[in-house]
Design an enzyme around this catalytic site. Structure first.
Site, PDB file in Angstrom:
ATOM      1  N   ASP A  20      49.455  36.039  40.896  1.00 13.25           N
ATOM      2  CA  ASP A  20      49.042  36.994  39.864  1.00 13.25           C
ATOM      3  C   ASP A  20      49.201  38.425  40.381  1.00 13.25           C
ATOM      4  O   ASP A  20      48.615  38.789  41.397  1.00 13.25           O
ATOM      5  CB  ASP A  20      47.581  36.724  39.492  1.00 13.25           C
ATOM      6  CG  ASP A  20      47.107  37.517  38.283  1.00 13.25           C
ATOM      7  OD1 ASP A  20      47.607  38.631  38.049  1.00 13.25           O
ATOM      8  OD2 ASP A  20      46.213  37.019  37.570  1.00 13.25           O
ATOM      9  N   HIS A  61      50.306  36.296  35.160  1.00 12.07           N
ATOM     10  CA  HIS A  61      48.953  36.747  34.833  1.00 12.07           C
ATOM     11  C   HIS A  61      48.490  35.985  33.595  1.00 12.07           C
ATOM     12  O   HIS A  61      49.073  36.099  32.532  1.00 12.07           O
ATOM     13  CB  HIS A  61      48.998  38.251  34.567  1.00 12.07           C
ATOM     14  CG  HIS A  61      47.668  38.882  34.335  1.00 12.07           C
ATOM     15  ND1 HIS A  61      46.693  38.936  35.304  1.00 12.07           N
ATOM     16  CD2 HIS A  61      47.138  39.499  33.256  1.00 12.07           C
ATOM     17  CE1 HIS A  61      45.635  39.566  34.829  1.00 12.07           C
ATOM     18  NE2 HIS A  61      45.879  39.917  33.583  1.00 12.07           N
ATOM     19  N   SER A  69      41.651  38.391  32.307  1.00  9.16           N
ATOM     20  CA  SER A  69      41.860  39.694  32.908  1.00  9.16           C
ATOM     21  C   SER A  69      40.560  40.509  32.826  1.00  9.16           C
ATOM     22  O   SER A  69      39.517  40.050  33.274  1.00  9.16           O
ATOM     23  CB  SER A  69      43.035  40.377  32.210  1.00  9.16           C
ATOM     24  OG  SER A  69      43.469  41.481  32.937  1.00  9.16           O
TER      25      SER A  69
END
Length: 531
Positions: A470, A500, A242
């Protein structure tokens, strides 16, 4: 008040759902220390700085048994097993390496096969604002194969948790600010949101002013290189998820010759400004929500709260949100589920396919039973709030890092002009994403760049992983990151799936590709797809 997730906070949500977050926040004004008079002496064992190291790079980490996470990191007990914690001293300002220092909290689990140890594999789990010290032990089982030959190491980045953590509002004030309508539809509501943002900003400046200019991603990347040296590795071995992909990309740009093996999973698009990123995230969450509704209809049929999904399901949820704006739902906690908290609760459940059943239950409870318990619990996890009403510093760190990184500042008029585009992208998430753009307006520290530079000519190949479903970091970001890293550097791998954090889904194809790269140096073919 928005937590602008670039992946959780985005990805750190997984750990928050495993262990409820705790805590009051400390005062970052006391986290800055005078310059040290002399560095600690180096050690000669694996995981220690080289004998030739000087300055702060020569310090030796004093690894000890880990305490329970601090309030700013999250609740829970001390990690079981062989976890060790230490504190690294880093310059407050890397431009003044002999100036004042801050402490960076670190954690590790030593490699199980010491004879074939490769080095230290550093993790950043995103946010920005997620505590690596609290998150790594919670997710360590996912990385057991890597722990065979790597020391698994993580840290609280500067401004996060126990690393000069940014402090803004206290717990009661956080509850109050989260009650504000974050999708204002009247001039008075807009003024209330602006006032809430100003209050948050003033509290951050009052409590953490000295560190706010120095919690930027470039400084954190320089911290990474200091860690590499102190840990005794000639090259950096790194796993960024991320927002951690942005940190990894910036590191590669600054230190291309120090790149060893780097994995960037669930990638922040380095080419987008905040407005473009927010729009893309609204589209990503809507896509994930559409996929959730389709699966719900297939599995639950008439019992699915969003019916057949698609336009019908989206209309049902937007109708719920409109009702909540006027009449919040009660919960057994005594608090109410507002429109804002419902939106963040729905978003929280879309980070993993495993939490889709929880989302279905929460929507059923809200729509059919008139109660907001489940969605409120999901929202609390997103914001780092525990059942006792204590918050981590996730929201404070998230805003501080985003605002010092990005140069753009958006007015109410800017948002109102963009609202139609955001609503088209997502009737559920678009307005919330759009109004989040005002979070940095009035921030006391100017932003540094329009978007991060991740070009890394001359670096070793870097594995860039994107997942087609995602919500927080749409798959297009992985393609853009691979291109921006440069020819022969960015190697793109795509997982056709949901959620994710691709590696943590356990997909055998992706896990094999990442493990072969990190453990054996085998670089997969660029464009590889796993399904």
């Amino acid at each position: 008040m928005h937590t602008v997730v670039r992946g959780a906070g985005a990805f750190g949500l997984a750990a928050l759902l495993l262990a409820s977050a705790a805590g009051c926040q400390g005062d970052a004004r006391s986290a800055v220390e005078p310059a040290p008079t002399s560095p600690a002496s180096p050690a000669g064992s694996p995981g220690s700085p080289a004998a030739s190291a000087t300055g702060l790079a020569a310090q030796r980490l004093d690894w000890q048994a880990c305490p329970a996470p601090s309030p700013a990191q999250g609740s829970g007990t001390a990690p079981a097993g062989d976890w060790q914690c230490a504190t690294l001293k880093a310059p407050l300002d890397h431009g003044k390496p002999d100036g004042p220092t801050i402490d960076l909290a670190m954690i590790r689990s030593r490699a199980k096969d010491e004879k074939h140890r490769i080095g230290s594999l550093l993790f950043n789990f995103g946010g920005p604002g997620a505590s690596g010290v609290a998150t790594l032990p919670a997710l360590a089982a996912d990385y057991a194969s890597l722990n065979a030959r790597y020391d698994l190491v993580s840290f609280d980045p500067r401004g996060v948790g126990a690393s000069a953590g940014v402090s803004c509002l206290d717990d009661k004030a956080m509850d109050t600010t989260l009650e504000i309508d974050n999708t204002p539809g009247t001039p008075d509501a807009v003024k209330a949101l602006d006032a809430s943002n100003a209050q948050f900003t003033a509290a951050c400046e009052h409590n953490s002013g000295p560190v706010l200019p120095y919690v930027d991603t470039e400084s954190a990347a320089r911290d990474l290189d200091l860690m590499r040296q102190v840990l005794g590795d000639q090259k950096l071995f790194y796993f960024g998820i991320s927002y951690g992909t942005q940190l990894g990309g910036v590191y590669a740009h600054l230190f291309p010759q120090e790149v060893g093996r780097i994995v960037l999973d669930s990638v922040v698009d380095p080419t987008k400004d905040p407005q473009q990123a927010a729009l893309g995230q609204a589209q990503g969450f809507q896509l994930a929500f559409d996929n959730f509704m389709k699966a719900c209809a297939a599995e639950e049929a008439a019992a699915c709260p969003t019916g057949a999904g698609g336009v019908e399901g989206t209309a049902a949820v937007t109708a719920l949100l409109q009702k909540l704006e006027q009449s919040p739902l009660p919960t057994t906690s005594g608090r109410q589920l507002t429109e804002t908290l419902a939106v963040t609760g729905i978003a929280a459940a879309l980070y993993s396919e495993e939490t889709w059943p929880v989302l279905a239950a929460g929507l059923t409870e809200a729509m059919q039973q008139g109660a907001g318990n489940t969605l409120l619990q999901l929202s609390d996890a997103m914001f780092g709030r525990d059942p006792q009403g204590r918050y981590t510093n996730l929201s404070a760190a998230n805003r501080a890092i985003n605002c010092v990184d990005a140069r753009q500042r958006y007015s109410d008029q800017d948002v109102e002009q963009q609202l139609p585009q955001f609503r088209t992208a997502s009737p559920v998430f678009g307005p919330y994403s759009a109004w989040g753009l005002t979070s940095c307006t009035g921030w006391p520290v100017p932003g540094k760049a329009d978007h991060p530079d991740v070009s890394a000519a001359g670096a070793a190949p870097i594995l860039v992983v994107g997942t087609t479903g995602d919500p927080a970091t749409p798959v297009e970001g992985a393609h853009a990151m691979a291109q921006q890293l440069g020819p022969g550097v960015g190697v793109n791998v795509t997982l056709q799936g949901e959620g994710h954090g691709g590696y943590n889904t356990g997909d055998p194809c992706l896990k094999q590709a990442v493990d072969a790269y990190l453990l054996d140096g085998t670089v997969p073919a660029d464009g590889k797809t796993c399904s």
